[in-house]
Scaffold this motif. Structure first.
Motif, PDB file in Angstrom:
ATOM      1  N   SER A  38       0.807  -1.232   0.000  1.00 11.84           N
ATOM      2  CA  SER A  38       0.000   0.000   0.000  1.00 11.84           C
ATOM      3  C   SER A  38       0.829   1.266   0.000  1.00 11.84           C
ATOM      4  O   SER A  38       0.349   2.335  -0.381  1.00 11.84           O
ATOM      5  N   GLY A  39       2.084   1.172   0.473  1.00 12.25           N
ATOM      6  CA  GLY A  39       2.899   2.379   0.601  1.00 12.25           C
ATOM      7  C   GLY A  39       2.583   3.167   1.855  1.00 12.25           C
ATOM      8  O   GLY A  39       3.048   4.301   1.999  1.00 12.25           O
ATOM      9  N   GLN A  40       1.789   2.583   2.776  1.00 14.20           N
ATOM     10  CA  GLN A  40       1.404   3.289   3.996  1.00 14.20           C
ATOM     11  C   GLN A  40       1.651   2.398   5.202  1.00 14.20           C
ATOM     12  O   GLN A  40       1.316   1.213   5.195  1.00 14.20           O
ATOM     13  N   LEU A  41       2.240   2.971   6.263  1.00 12.98           N
ATOM     14  CA  LEU A  41       2.544   2.215   7.475  1.00 12.98           C
ATOM     15  C   LEU A  41       2.144   3.039   8.688  1.00 12.98           C
ATOM     16  O   LEU A  41       2.636   4.152   8.896  1.00 12.98           O
ATOM     17  N   ASN A  42       1.221   2.509   9.483  1.00  8.00           N
ATOM     18  CA  ASN A  42       0.719   3.193  10.681  1.00  8.00           C
ATOM     19  C   ASN A  42       1.191   2.453  11.919  1.00  8.00           C
ATOM     20  O   ASN A  42       0.765   1.331  12.194  1.00  8.00           O
ATOM     21  N   LEU A  43       2.103   3.097  12.686  1.00  8.57           N
ATOM     22  CA  LEU A  43       2.645   2.515  13.914  1.00  8.57           C
ATOM     23  C   LEU A  43       2.248   3.363  15.123  1.00  8.57           C
ATOM     24  O   LEU A  43       2.967   3.417  16.116  1.00  8.57           O
ATOM     25  N   SER A  44       1.106   3.993  15.034  1.00  5.77           N
ATOM     26  CA  SER A  44       0.648   4.861  16.117  1.00  5.77           C
ATOM     27  C   SER A  44       0.313   4.042  17.358  1.00  5.77           C
ATOM     28  O   SER A  44      -0.267   2.962  17.278  1.00  5.77           O
ATOM     29  N   GLY A  45       0.681   4.596  18.542  1.00  8.87           N
ATOM     30  CA  GLY A  45       0.283   4.002  19.817  1.00  8.87           C
ATOM     31  C   GLY A  45       0.844   2.625  20.080  1.00  8.87           C
ATOM     32  O   GLY A  45       0.158   1.770  20.653  1.00  8.87           O
ATOM     33  N   ARG A  46       2.118   2.357  19.710  1.00  8.80           N
ATOM     34  CA  ARG A  46       2.731   1.041  19.938  1.00  8.80           C
ATOM     35  C   ARG A  46       3.815   1.080  21.013  1.00  8.80           C
ATOM     36  O   ARG A  46       4.637   0.169  21.119  1.00  8.80           O
ATOM     37  N   ASN A  47       3.860   2.150  21.803  1.00  9.88           N
ATOM     38  CA  ASN A  47       4.827   2.278  22.905  1.00  9.88           C
ATOM     39  C   ASN A  47       6.273   2.179  22.432  1.00  9.88           C
ATOM     40  O   ASN A  47       7.148   1.676  23.145  1.00  9.88           O
ATOM     41  N   LEU A  48       6.529   2.658  21.222  1.00 10.99           N
ATOM     42  CA  LEU A  48       7.891   2.617  20.682  1.00 10.99           C
ATOM     43  C   LEU A  48       8.754   3.684  21.342  1.00 10.99           C
ATOM     44  O   LEU A  48       8.367   4.853  21.428  1.00 10.99           O
ATOM     45  N   SER A  49       9.949   3.285  21.797  1.00  8.50           N
ATOM     46  CA  SER A  49      10.913   4.264  22.308  1.00  8.50           C
ATOM     47  C   SER A  49      11.925   4.615  21.229  1.00  8.50           C
ATOM     48  O   SER A  49      12.668   5.600  21.345  1.00  8.50           O
ATOM     49  N   GLU A  50      12.003   3.790  20.184  1.00  7.34           N
ATOM     50  CA  GLU A  50      12.814   4.106  19.012  1.00  7.34           C
ATOM     51  C   GLU A  50      12.179   3.434  17.803  1.00  7.34           C
ATOM     52  O   GLU A  50      11.385   2.499  17.942  1.00  7.34           O
ATOM     53  N   VAL A  51      12.512   3.922  16.645  1.00  3.50           N
ATOM     54  CA  VAL A  51      11.949   3.361  15.418  1.00  3.50           C
ATOM     55  C   VAL A  51      12.819   2.186  14.985  1.00  3.50           C
ATOM     56  O   VAL A  51      14.021   2.345  14.763  1.00  3.50           O
ATOM     57  N   PRO A  52      12.240   0.993  14.866  1.00  8.32           N
ATOM     58  CA  PRO A  52      13.034  -0.181  14.467  1.00  8.32           C
ATOM     59  C   PRO A  52      13.661   0.007  13.089  1.00  8.32           C
ATOM     60  O   PRO A  52      13.094   0.650  12.204  1.00  8.32           O
ATOM     61  N   GLN A  53      14.848  -0.578  12.922  1.00  9.85           N
ATOM     62  CA  GLN A  53      15.551  -0.467  11.646  1.00  9.85           C
ATOM     63  C   GLN A  53      14.722  -1.015  10.488  1.00  9.85           C
ATOM     64  O   GLN A  53      14.822  -0.514   9.369  1.00  9.85           O
ATOM     65  N   CYS A  54      13.906  -2.033  10.762  1.00  7.30           N
ATOM     66  CA  CYS A  54      13.137  -2.622   9.659  1.00  7.30           C
ATOM     67  C   CYS A  54      12.175  -1.612   9.043  1.00  7.30           C
ATOM     68  O   CYS A  54      11.760  -1.772   7.894  1.00  7.30           O
ATOM     69  N   VAL A  55      11.816  -0.561   9.806  1.00  3.56           N
ATOM     70  CA  VAL A  55      10.931   0.470   9.264  1.00  3.56           C
ATOM     71  C   VAL A  55      11.708   1.359   8.302  1.00  3.56           C
ATOM     72  O   VAL A  55      11.280   1.624   7.177  1.00  3.56           O
ATOM     73  N   TRP A  56      12.874   1.843   8.755  1.00  2.09           N
ATOM     74  CA  TRP A  56      13.676   2.708   7.886  1.00  2.09           C
ATOM     75  C   TRP A  56      14.092   1.971   6.616  1.00  2.09           C
ATOM     76  O   TRP A  56      14.174   2.562   5.537  1.00  2.09           O
TER      77      TRP A  56
END
Length: 603
Positions: A38-56
């Motif tokens: 889809s080209g869209q990724l929603n990671l809202s409200g997942r208690n992330l303290s850093e963005v995982p490398q797999c996202v970048w």
């Protein structure tokens, strides 16, 4: 494989990596797989303290399922993945963003509101396609200079941070249309920043601004300016030359004088409550021909001038908590929906009348015009040698002084010829034939086609709109509420200056097709009908539409594409039988509703 090789050339670190990177465990593989499609990724409200490398690295690395010797169907060809264009990281615990942000060059939307960011990486400058950046509700003390390289950025939302200044070169954001800097610590706005050529909405509320730069007048497209809750003592006179300005908020400042607006012909809302303004003069009012809302509450006003009757479009007037002891009778000629007077030492109107509400107050003031005769400057003159006997029923004073042809509340089925004859050689800009029993629009209204801009035909029995009305070349405001209409003629397309139309309390089952083809429309009020459908694709083309009232209709669903109508500032949908958006979303306001709808547009 050519796609992977192309990415590898952009990033020398790219390649096949079988091992799992830290953080992958917090992101479901199914979510990443869907994002590649889809080209869209929603990671809202997942208690992330850093963005995982797999996202970048979502568009750089080979997905895990490719290392599992699986056969891929046509729908699962990971090498045909879509570049990530929308990334939502809101409502997490992020304190910083990695420079690996540059690995997502196709991003058009980056939403990281409600985190704990204290800075943004310089690599943000490499997101050349970015159109919307939301970093609100963080702890930013400054914006990086690199942000000025985002030449395609249209929406920048930095509200609720700790900004004390803006970076040099901010005016280079030439595509910026919507800028929210509210609830920061800005003490000044640089003059160069006012040169943003495309800006339509600017929110500077809840800062520490003591003044606005005179250069603000360069914003030729600015429609919405919010400077509430600052410490402004004056407004630069240049602001009065902003011809496109529609909404101006100056509440909770330290203004002592109300500015004049000779060039702001489109101004619809002026909010100057909670200041220290002592005088409201005719000069302040005579140019506000389009004003719908005038908020003057909590000031030090002692009187209201007779010229308030010139504001024939005015719907809401708030005069509460001032020092006003009397009101002009001419105020009764307005078509107000809301009039607030509490907190004033009024002596000419009994408290029991005020307590009955707006319409009773207006009715009382109108009765004083008739009862007091020529003793008041705004009353109807008696028959004299200079007035024909047939004109005694016509408010000649309104014709001469207010440029208003008023024959309202007569419960008549026909407008007598004497009404039109009374116009003679006078210029008429407003017509009020409301509260009668008209079954058709008077044909003689066409005699006013080259001068009238405001027509009120509400509270009649009209079942169709005649072609004579479609010939009013300068018509800007049209009130047709409380009639029996179920359609509008195609010929209304010729009303090339029409800005506001009120069709509430009629019998429409769809939004009239002709309205989509009147590009000047900024306000459509069509509540309390039976509207069951509208065309969001055509509505998106209505770039000037800011207010759409669809309350109490028969909408079974709200098309998600309506969220693309980004010019809307007021969208009212209560009282319809649809299930989504739910009431809790509607209560958050128009911006939240539009965002909710946009997020549900099929991709």
């Amino acid at each position: 494989m050519s796609r992977l090789q192309g990415v590898a050339r952009r990033d020398p670190r790219a390649g096949f990596r079988a091992e799992r990177t830290d953080g992958n465990t917090s992101i479901p593989q199914g979510l990443l797989k869907a994002a590649r499609k889809s080209g869209q990724l929603n990671l809202s409200g997942r208690n992330l303290s850093e963005v995982p490398q797999c996202v970048w690295r979502i568009n750089v690395d080979v997905p895990e399922e490719a290392n599992q010797n699986l056969s891929f169907s046509a729908a699962d060809r990971w090498w045909e993945q879509t570049d990530l264009t929308k990334l939502v990281l809101s409502n997490n615990h992020l304190r910083s963003l990695s420079d690996d942000l540059r690995l997502l060059p196709a991003l058009t939307v980056l939403d990281i509101h409600d985190n704990q960011l204290t800075s943004l990486p310089a690599a943000i400058s490499e997101l050349e396609n970015l159109q919307k950046l939301n970093v609100s509700h963080n702890k930013l003390k400054m914006l990086p200079e690199e942000i000025t390289n985002l030449r395609n950025l249209k929406g920048l939302y930095v509200q609720h941070n700790e900004l004390m200044c803006l970076p040099e070169g901010f005016e280079q954001l030439s595509s910026l249309e919507d800028l929210d800097l509210s609830n920061n610590r800005l003490a000044a706005v640089p003059g160069s920043f006012s040169s943003l050529p495309s800006l339509m909405r600017l929110n500077l509320s809840s800062n520490q601004l003591q003044s606005l730069p005179a250069e603000i007048s360069r914003m030729k497209k600015l429609k919405h300016l919010d400077c509430n809750s600052n410490v402004l003592e004056t407004i630069p006179p240049e602001l009065a030359s902003m011809e496109s300005l529609e909404l101006l908020y100056l509440r909770r400042n330290k203004l002592r004088f109300l500015p004049e607006f000779p060039s702001c012909k489109l101004l619809k809302e002026l909010h100057v409550g909670e200041n220290q303004i002592e005088m409201l003069a005719a000069e302040h009012l005579k140019h506000l021909s389009s004003i719908l809302v005038l908020d003057l509450r909590d000031n030090k006003l002692k009187s209201v001038p007779d010229e308030i009757a010139l504001l024939q479009s005015l719907e809401r007037l708030d005069l509460s908590n001032n020092d006003i002891s009397s009101l002009p009778c001419s105020l009764g000629n307005l078509h107000l929906k809301f009039l607030a007077l509490e907190g004033n030492p009024l002596r000419t109107i009994r408290r029991e009348i005020i307590n009955k509400g707006t319409q009773e107050v207006l009715k009382y003031l109108r009765s004083k015009i008739k009862d007091d005769g020529p003793r008041q400057s705004d009353c109807v003159p008696e028959t004299t040698a200079m007035t024909l006997p047939s004109e005694s029923r016509v408010n000649v004073h309104a014709i001469v002084t207010l440029k208003l042809l008023d024959f309202s509340d007569k419960q008549t089925a026909l407008i007598p010829d004497e009404v039109f004859n009374a116009v003679k050689n006078n210029v008429i800009t407003s017509v009020n034939f409301s509260k009668n029993q008209l079954h058709e629009i008077p044909k003689r209204i066409v005699e006013l086609k080259e001068m009238v801009s405001d027509v009120n035909l509400s509270f009649n029995k009209l079942s169709f709109v005649s072609l004579e009305l479609c010939m009013l070349q300068k018509l800007t405001f049209l009130d047709l509420r409380n009639n029996f209409l179920n359609s509008l003629p195609e010929e209304m397309k010729s009303l090339v200056r029409l800005q506001s139309i009120n069709l509430s309390f009629n019998r429409f089952k769809v939004l009239p097709e002709v309205l989509y083809h009147i590009p000047t429309l900024s306000t459509i009020l069509i509540s309390n009908n039976q509207v069951g459908a509208l065309d969001p694709q055509q509505m998106k083309m209505m770039e000037n539409l800011t207010t759409l009232d669809l309350q109490n209709n028969d909408l079974l669903q709200v098309p998600p594409e309506l969220g693309n109508c980004v010019s809307l500032r007021t969208l009212l949908l209560d009282g319809n039988p649809f299930r989504v958006p739910r009431a809790a979303v509607l209560a958050k306001g128009t911006a939240a509703v539009l965002e909710y709808l946009r997020d549900r547009i099929p991709t």
